[in-house]
Scaffold this motif. Structure first.
Motif, PDB file in Angstrom:
ATOM      1  N   UNK A 126       5.814   8.554 -10.471  1.00 31.84           N
ATOM      2  CA  UNK A 126       4.471   7.988 -10.283  1.00 31.84           C
ATOM      3  C   UNK A 126       4.262   7.422  -8.887  1.00 31.84           C
ATOM      4  N   UNK A 127       5.327   6.811  -8.340  1.00 29.62           N
ATOM      5  CA  UNK A 127       5.122   6.113  -7.072  1.00 29.62           C
ATOM      6  C   UNK A 127       4.870   7.108  -5.938  1.00 29.62           C
ATOM      7  N   UNK A 128       5.576   8.226  -5.967  1.00 32.17           N
ATOM      8  CA  UNK A 128       5.338   9.215  -4.899  1.00 32.17           C
ATOM      9  C   UNK A 128       3.969   9.862  -5.065  1.00 32.17           C
ATOM     10  N   UNK A 129       3.529  10.053  -6.305  1.00 26.94           N
ATOM     11  CA  UNK A 129       2.187  10.620  -6.502  1.00 26.94           C
ATOM     12  C   UNK A 129       1.105   9.640  -6.010  1.00 26.94           C
ATOM     13  N   UNK A 130       1.288   8.374  -6.311  1.00 30.16           N
ATOM     14  CA  UNK A 130       0.278   7.402  -5.868  1.00 30.16           C
ATOM     15  C   UNK A 130       0.252   7.290  -4.346  1.00 30.16           C
ATOM     16  N   UNK A 131       1.454   7.342  -3.753  1.00 24.68           N
ATOM     17  CA  UNK A 131       1.515   7.269  -2.285  1.00 24.68           C
ATOM     18  C   UNK A 131       0.816   8.473  -1.666  1.00 24.68           C
ATOM     19  N   UNK A 132       1.009   9.638  -2.266  1.00 24.58           N
ATOM     20  CA  UNK A 132       0.455  10.876  -1.697  1.00 24.58           C
ATOM     21  C   UNK A 132      -1.071  10.871  -1.655  1.00 24.58           C
ATOM     22  N   UNK A 133      -1.689  10.140  -2.576  1.00 24.91           N
ATOM     23  CA  UNK A 133      -3.166  10.091  -2.578  1.00 24.91           C
ATOM     24  C   UNK A 133      -3.676   8.761  -2.019  1.00 24.91           C
ATOM     25  N   UNK A 134      -2.753   7.971  -1.479  1.00 25.82           N
ATOM     26  CA  UNK A 134      -3.131   6.628  -1.006  1.00 25.82           C
ATOM     27  C   UNK A 134      -3.972   5.937  -2.084  1.00 25.82           C
ATOM     28  N   UNK A 135      -3.384   5.850  -3.256  1.00 25.88           N
ATOM     29  CA  UNK A 135      -4.128   5.403  -4.446  1.00 25.88           C
ATOM     30  C   UNK A 135      -4.505   3.928  -4.363  1.00 25.88           C
ATOM     31  N   UNK A 136      -5.555   3.643  -5.063  1.00 30.46           N
ATOM     32  CA  UNK A 136      -6.001   2.266  -5.294  1.00 30.46           C
ATOM     33  C   UNK A 136      -5.437   1.763  -6.612  1.00 30.46           C
TER      34      UNK A 136
ATOM     35  N   UNK B  52       4.709  -2.037 -15.790  1.00 30.76           N
ATOM     36  CA  UNK B  52       3.559  -2.834 -15.321  1.00 30.76           C
ATOM     37  C   UNK B  52       3.956  -3.670 -14.117  1.00 30.76           C
ATOM     38  N   UNK B  53       5.108  -4.280 -14.177  1.00 28.26           N
ATOM     39  CA  UNK B  53       5.542  -5.114 -13.046  1.00 28.26           C
ATOM     40  C   UNK B  53       5.789  -4.271 -11.808  1.00 28.26           C
ATOM     41  N   UNK B  54       6.356  -3.090 -11.984  1.00 30.32           N
ATOM     42  CA  UNK B  54       6.628  -2.215 -10.831  1.00 30.32           C
ATOM     43  C   UNK B  54       5.312  -1.771 -10.181  1.00 30.32           C
ATOM     44  N   UNK B  55       4.335  -1.460 -11.007  1.00 28.83           N
ATOM     45  CA  UNK B  55       3.031  -1.006 -10.484  1.00 28.83           C
ATOM     46  C   UNK B  55       2.359  -2.133  -9.710  1.00 28.83           C
ATOM     47  N   UNK B  56       2.383  -3.320 -10.285  1.00 29.25           N
ATOM     48  CA  UNK B  56       1.760  -4.462  -9.614  1.00 29.25           C
ATOM     49  C   UNK B  56       2.530  -4.847  -8.344  1.00 29.25           C
TER      50      UNK B  56
ATOM     51  N   UNK C  10       4.137  -2.916  -6.452  1.00 30.30           N
ATOM     52  CA  UNK C  10       3.886  -1.904  -5.413  1.00 30.30           C
ATOM     53  C   UNK C  10       2.466  -2.027  -4.846  1.00 30.30           C
ATOM     54  N   UNK C  11       1.679  -2.935  -5.400  1.00 29.61           N
ATOM     55  CA  UNK C  11       0.369  -3.228  -4.807  1.00 29.61           C
ATOM     56  C   UNK C  11      -0.794  -2.464  -5.400  1.00 29.61           C
TER      57      UNK C  11
END
Ligand code: G3P
Ligand code: MG
Length: 239
Positions: A173-183, A197-201, A203-204
């Motif tokens: 998930x983290x590489x996918x979110x980074x690739x789209x500069x996700x919000x 949930x804690x990892x997602x939060x 990571x910003x």
């Protein structure tokens, strides 16, 4: 329920026929300030608000949406399946929905519903329409299960926040979110763990959860830092 964005799912899907203008109005009447709706593309390239691949469940039409024309779709009754009092409801165009949502002063979580890989087919006209008609970039979040469609949004310098949708959250998930500069990351609340949930939060990212219709179901997710709840039943979360 403080500080959590309450987003009406498909408008207010438990109170009016989903993904219709009546459903958006109903969400507004309940006090919701945001709605989530699904945009799909027809055979002739029209952008319409509809969830399913097939027309039968939510209209009196037949067959696949991707094989239907806009002329056919706009003639259908999209409300009687829910309640005969909604028999005048039609499948909205994206433009109709955008104009209504803005006139109500609501925010929009627009889900791009597309399972193909010809991403420009849906993303390019969607962004063109939003760029022309949507006024407030901060009041719009574009989401999709289709990572390729979100990459296409980013490649087009999309100026709106992007959210990656998942059911269960995959290991990458983290590489996918980074690739789209996700919000944001949007997931099925019932498949979310505390650790995720804690990892997602940490990571910003904003954490959006769907689809819960009773507050008790997501009580712990509140404590985990959930930022938005997508619900068929907004009043349950607004009282
Ligand atoms: O955007 C949240 C939710 O709508 C995703 O699933 O199938 O209801 O569009 P679905
Ligand atoms: Mg959706």
């Amino acid at each position: 329920m403080q500080d959590v964005r309450v987003i009406g799912h498909r408008g207010a899907a438990s109170l009016a026929p989903e993904n219709t203008l009546a459903s958006i109005r109903k969400a507004f009447e309940t006090g919701a300030t945001w709605v989530e709706i699904d945009v799909s593309v027809t055979h002739d390239g029209s952008l319409v608000i509809f969830h399913d691949d097939t027309l039968e469940r939510c209209s009196n039409g037949k067959g696949l949406l991707e094989e239907a024309s806009w002329d056919y779709l706009k003639s259908l009754d999209a409300g009687s399946w829910f309640d005969p009092i909604f028999s005048q409801e039609r499948i909205p165009s994206l433009l109709d929905a955008v104009q209504l949502i803005q006139s109500l002063g609501m925010g929009l979580n627009l889900e791009i519903k597309y399972e193909g890989s010809d991403y420009p087919r849906i993303v390019d006209p969607t962004l063109a329409l939003l760029n022309k008609y949507w006024q407030e970039p901060d009041m719009l979040v574009i989401s999709s299960f289709n990572h390729g469609a979100l990459l296409r949004c980013r490649a087009l310098q999309c100026r709106y926040p992007l959210g990656q949708l998942y059911e269960g959250i995959p290991a990458n998930w983290e590489s996918e979110l980074r690739a789209i500069n996700a919000y944001s990351l949007h997931c099925d609340y019932s498949q979310l763990s505390y650790k995720q949930a804690r990892a997602i939060k940490s990571a910003g990212y904003q954490l959006y959860c769907y689809t819960a219709n009773e507050p008790e179901l997501v009580a712990k997710h509140w404590a985990w830092g959930m930022d938005a709840i997508i619900t068929d039943n907004p009043p349950a979360f607004l009282s």
